[in-house]
Write a protein that holds these residues in place. Sequence first.
Motif, PDB file in Angstrom:
ATOM      1  N   GLY A 221       0.999  -1.624   0.047  1.00  0.00           N
ATOM      2  CA  GLY A 221       0.230   0.014   0.205  1.00  0.00           C
ATOM      3  C   GLY A 221       0.444   1.095  -0.076  1.00  0.00           C
ATOM      4  O   GLY A 221       0.387   2.264  -0.998  1.00  0.00           O
ATOM      5  N   ASN A 222       2.300   1.247   1.275  1.00  0.00           N
ATOM      6  CA  ASN A 222       2.737   2.652   0.680  1.00  0.00           C
ATOM      7  C   ASN A 222       3.314   2.529  -0.553  1.00  0.00           C
ATOM      8  O   ASN A 222       3.426   4.155  -0.439  1.00  0.00           O
ATOM      9  CB  ASN A 222       3.302   2.215   2.379  1.00  0.00           C
ATOM     10  N   ILE A 223       4.312   1.806  -0.902  1.00  0.00           N
ATOM     11  CA  ILE A 223       4.592   1.796  -2.507  1.00  0.00           C
ATOM     12  C   ILE A 223       3.680   2.225  -3.139  1.00  0.00           C
ATOM     13  O   ILE A 223       3.906   3.075  -3.497  1.00  0.00           O
ATOM     14  CB  ILE A 223       5.167   0.546  -2.414  1.00  0.00           C
ATOM     15  N   TYR A 232       8.847   8.798  -5.372  1.00  0.00           N
ATOM     16  CA  TYR A 232       9.974   8.136  -5.608  1.00  0.00           C
ATOM     17  C   TYR A 232      10.550   8.864  -7.957  1.00  0.00           C
ATOM     18  O   TYR A 232      10.436   9.599  -8.066  1.00  0.00           O
ATOM     19  CB  TYR A 232       9.275   7.120  -6.260  1.00  0.00           C
ATOM     20  N   HIS A 233      11.837   8.529  -7.671  1.00  0.00           N
ATOM     21  CA  HIS A 233      12.576   9.474  -8.337  1.00  0.00           C
ATOM     22  C   HIS A 233      12.741   8.348  -9.076  1.00  0.00           C
ATOM     23  O   HIS A 233      13.602   8.651 -10.457  1.00  0.00           O
ATOM     24  CB  HIS A 233      14.166   9.952  -7.520  1.00  0.00           C
ATOM     25  N   ILE A 239      12.579  -0.441  -5.476  1.00  0.00           N
ATOM     26  CA  ILE A 239      13.245  -1.625  -4.795  1.00  0.00           C
ATOM     27  C   ILE A 239      13.963  -2.217  -3.557  1.00  0.00           C
ATOM     28  O   ILE A 239      13.388  -2.564  -2.636  1.00  0.00           O
ATOM     29  CB  ILE A 239      14.582  -2.147  -6.200  1.00  0.00           C
ATOM     30  N   GLU A 240      14.394  -0.473  -3.282  1.00  0.00           N
ATOM     31  CA  GLU A 240      15.213  -0.057  -1.861  1.00  0.00           C
ATOM     32  C   GLU A 240      14.050  -0.784  -0.951  1.00  0.00           C
ATOM     33  O   GLU A 240      14.005  -1.235  -0.141  1.00  0.00           O
ATOM     34  CB  GLU A 240      16.043   0.651  -1.681  1.00  0.00           C
ATOM     35  N   ASP A 241      12.599   0.185  -1.932  1.00  0.00           N
ATOM     36  CA  ASP A 241      11.283  -0.333  -0.209  1.00  0.00           C
ATOM     37  C   ASP A 241      10.952  -1.608  -0.102  1.00  0.00           C
ATOM     38  O   ASP A 241      10.081  -2.559   0.726  1.00  0.00           O
ATOM     39  CB  ASP A 241      10.477   0.539  -0.119  1.00  0.00           C
ATOM     40  N   GLU A 246      10.815  -6.993   2.736  1.00  0.00           N
ATOM     41  CA  GLU A 246      11.589  -9.051   1.756  1.00  0.00           C
ATOM     42  C   GLU A 246      12.609  -8.683   1.661  1.00  0.00           C
ATOM     43  O   GLU A 246      12.996  -9.277   0.414  1.00  0.00           O
ATOM     44  CB  GLU A 246      10.570  -9.576   1.272  1.00  0.00           C
ATOM     45  N   PRO A 247      13.495  -8.719   2.586  1.00  0.00           N
ATOM     46  CA  PRO A 247      15.223  -8.903   1.752  1.00  0.00           C
ATOM     47  C   PRO A 247      15.602  -9.912   0.897  1.00  0.00           C
ATOM     48  O   PRO A 247      16.031  -9.602   0.070  1.00  0.00           O
ATOM     49  CB  PRO A 247      15.772  -9.506   3.115  1.00  0.00           C
TER      50      PRO A 247
END
Length: 299
Positions: A221-223, A232-233, A239-241, A246-247
Amino acid sequence: MAKPAEFSDKLLGMGIMSAVVALDNHTALKHPLCEEYFNAVVTEKRIFERLGDHDCIVKYIRPQGNGLVLERLRYPLRKHLLNLQEDGGPPPHRDEILKWAMQILRGLQHLHSHSVYQFDIGCHNILLDFNNNVKLSDFSGSLIDDGKVEVAPETRSTHPCLINHWHMSLKPTVKMELFAVGTVLYEMSTIYKPYQDKGDSEVEKLYLKGLFPDTTGMLLGNIIQKCWTDKYHDTKEVIEDLLQIEPGLSDGTEVQGSKYPGNHTYVLLWLTALHLANPYFLASSLGYLHLSFLFRLHL
């Protein structure tokens, strides 16, 4: 009359400018619908040759006649989501959502790093393979270098301030494409397009007012909201988010599809409802779930 029948038997898909027909179980031929669209195929060939092989992009094999031979995949992600709607089933499992999101972002990151913009980004142009992975496809209307785009994105995949000024000299940007990614992530998370029950003109008015579907409580949801609201730029930030959630998604393939038919997020909604109705019953339910989990660990 036999030729059209043969064509329809092998037809896998048809767009505005081209059709895709099966050659065999592993390959398909994409060719323009008429001579007017031949340049679009030339552009797509140029894009494929620049991109090279990538596990999140449909594989280009060779030219054939005035078309392109591509790997044959299963069907568009949208077809899968529509099938879920028709079956009355739950949305994809969280592991599938995360895996697909990472694969889409990795594919898009590869495009941008090679000065390619797909522009018409949507679940109709994302294909599922036979191992439940997704791949970006259809670059016949895309932009490479100083070329021009040949197709416009769907209404729900772009802000109306862009589409209202649509013309062929419009140059896509990373942020425009990330807006579309937000819509893709929403659709594959819910199995419905944003504002599914509203017409395009009404959706445009809502978007212009900065009103987007509520994503509270959704895994991504946040993404999704950050994609829609220009936070986002580049794809790297998205991808970082994703990696914060989930690493293990660092390579986009480690998380496998669900082994269970249900969507585990429903458990949280069910428990919330129990808490509101009867906090004491919630406590006993949590105890039951904990015992069930321990039992499953020992199987």
